[in-house]
Design an enzyme around this catalytic site. Structure first.
Site, mmCIF file in Angstrom:
data_model
loop_
_atom_site.group_PDB
_atom_site.id
_atom_site.type_symbol
_atom_site.label_atom_id
_atom_site.label_comp_id
_atom_site.label_asym_id
_atom_site.label_seq_id
_atom_site.Cartn_x
_atom_site.Cartn_y
_atom_site.Cartn_z
ATOM 1 C CE LYS A 1 36.860 44.440 35.718
ATOM 2 N NZ LYS A 1 35.419 44.710 35.913
ATOM 3 C CB THR B 1 40.360 43.173 38.989
ATOM 4 O OG1 THR B 1 41.292 42.236 39.505
ATOM 5 C CG2 THR B 1 40.661 43.375 37.508
ATOM 6 C CG ASP B 2 44.380 42.594 42.674
ATOM 7 O OD1 ASP B 2 43.809 41.879 41.826
ATOM 8 O OD2 ASP B 2 44.806 42.146 43.765
ATOM 9 C CD GLU B 3 43.320 38.655 38.163
ATOM 10 O OE1 GLU B 3 43.507 38.363 36.975
ATOM 11 O OE2 GLU B 3 42.861 37.862 38.994
ATOM 12 C CE1 TYR C 1 37.884 39.809 35.141
ATOM 13 C CE2 TYR C 1 39.975 39.488 36.269
ATOM 14 C CZ TYR C 1 38.678 39.977 36.250
ATOM 15 O OH TYR C 1 38.193 40.665 37.336
#
Ligand code: NAD
Ligand code: DAU
Length: 352
Positions: free
Chosen positions: A160, A131-133, A156
């Site tokens: 990741k 993810t870009d997060e 989260y």
């Protein structure tokens, strides 16, 4: 015939990837491994469940013995790893599930791949979907590139980020043939209604308040889910081992502007007077550690592999609304049972 493992294939993005691979690659045997958590739903794959080249296996990636045995039995040629706990709000209320599935589960898969491929990596690949997060939060300008330093803020995104680091560590240490992609926010059919777009469509249909966190000024870069699935197909087949690819829609919206678009389109779709749904907007307590802005630079994927999104946002969001309106039963079904408990906790009095 190649045997490809797709983890998390009963979830939102996973189901689109499984459908694409099963129908596009009759020469591949696609094994979908999913624990069927609250977010996994075999109804997402009804149309392909009887395909000859498809098999569903129920199982938990956290269970190392089970994963080792499955890899030995099936002798996978490739892995596309999507299984994860994926909702930021749940990671705030219950972080441990994220540590187990996203970190330990990923390492179990890496170990099992290493074990069965036993250093013979020709034509093998382990593709980790991220993810870009992991990159944290942007200010008003700038874009995340593949070299942006990691700076995760939620349990989260930290889990990741940790799994991404472990995937790279297995590449560097054991030469495991890995690839990673980091994608922005997806929207489309079959998304669990805890995420912004399906949650708000569902609440509009049911005349429930639309809980906007903070001032609604946070920005996300939205990509139609089938465009993500197409990018995954391209990267799995043409991506260079060891590389990372950013995937994004070049389509930034503040939450409040996106919500107003949803309200207007839903009013039209439901034959309600314009402005009816906007009255449901309710500003609530902000998400803890809420990242201000995500925006992806996907030029590497576009230049090197020729990917581009196929849909403009206007068309994608229309298709998405049409899907949820046409699949009211799917939405009502997943938004019952345990979901109601989650909803009451997440949006309890103190949030409003
Ligand atoms: P999702 O929550 O809809 O689906 C996750 C799936 O994984 C479910 O089917 C669930 O049953 C399964 N799963 C969870 N824990 C498991 C376990 N321990 N063992 C086996 N299966 C398990 O998630 P999604 O939105 O489809 O996201 C899929 C992947 O893409 C995730 O890795 C996520 O981090 C990443 N991603 C999502 C987005 C997005 O906008 N949704 C954007 C970028 C990246
Ligand atoms: O950027 C990619 C990520 O996008 C993925 O890695 C995650 O798995 C996926 O869940 C998504 O994360 P977000 O936190 O951005 O998505 P969510 O739909 O939860 O929220 C989108 C924005 O809307 C965010 O700024 C929070 C806000 N929001 C969300 C909910 C659920 C609200 O204002 N109210 C809400 O009720």
């Amino acid at each position: 015939m190649k045997t490809i493992l797709i983890t998390g294939g009963a979830g939102f993005i996973g189901s689109h990837v499984v459908r694409l691979f099963v129908s596009k690659y009759p020469d591949y045997k696609i094994v979908n491994l999913d624990k069927l958590t609250y977010a996994g739903n075999l109804a997402n794959l009804k149309d392909i469940e009887k395909a000859k080249n498809y098999e569903f296996v129920k199982g938990d990636i956290v269970d190392a013995d089970f994963i080792q045995k499955l890899f030995v039995e099936k002798q996978f040629d490739g892995v596309i790893h999507l299984a994860a706990e994926s909702h930021v709000d749940r990671s705030i209320s219950n972080p441990m599930e994220f540590i187990f599935t996203n970190i330990v589960g990923t390492v179990n898969l890496l170990n099992a791949a290493r074990h069965i491929w036993s250093d013979n990596f020709e034509d093998k690949r382990f593709y980790h979907i991220s993810t870009d997060e992991v990159y944290g939060s942007l200010g008003e300008t700038g874009l995340f590139t593949e070299t942006t330093a990691y700076d995760p803020h939620s349990p989260y995104s930290a889990s990741k980020a940790s799994s991404d680091h472990l995937v790279r560590a297995y590449l560097d240490t054991f030469k495991l043939p890995t690839i990673i992609s980091n994608c922005s926010n997806n929207y489309g059919g079959f998304q669990f209604p805890e995420k912004l777009v399906p949650l708000f469509i569902h609440n509009i249909q049911n005349n429930k308040p639309l809980p906007v966190y903070g001032k609604g000024e946070n920005i996300r870069d939205w990509l139609y889910v089938e465009d993500h699935a197409n990018a995954i197909d391209l990267i799995f087949h043409k991506g260079v081992i060891g590389e990372t690819y950013n995937i994004g829609g070049n389509n930034e919206w503040t939450n409040i502007d996106l919500i107003k678009v949803l309200c207007k389109k839903m009013d039209k779709k439901l034959g309600r007077e314009t402005g009816t749904s906007e009255k449901l907007i309710t500003y609530v307590k902000d998400r803890a550690g809420h990242d201000l802005r995500y925006a992806i630079d996907s030029s590497k994927l576009q230049k090197e592999l020729g990917w581009e999104p196929s849909l403009q946002f206007e068309e994608g969001i229309e298709k998405t609304i049409d899907w949820y309106v046409a699949n009211q039963d799917w939405l009502d079904n997943v938004a019952s049972g345990d979901y109601l408990k989650y909803y009451d906790n997440q949006y309890s009095e103190d949030r409003f």
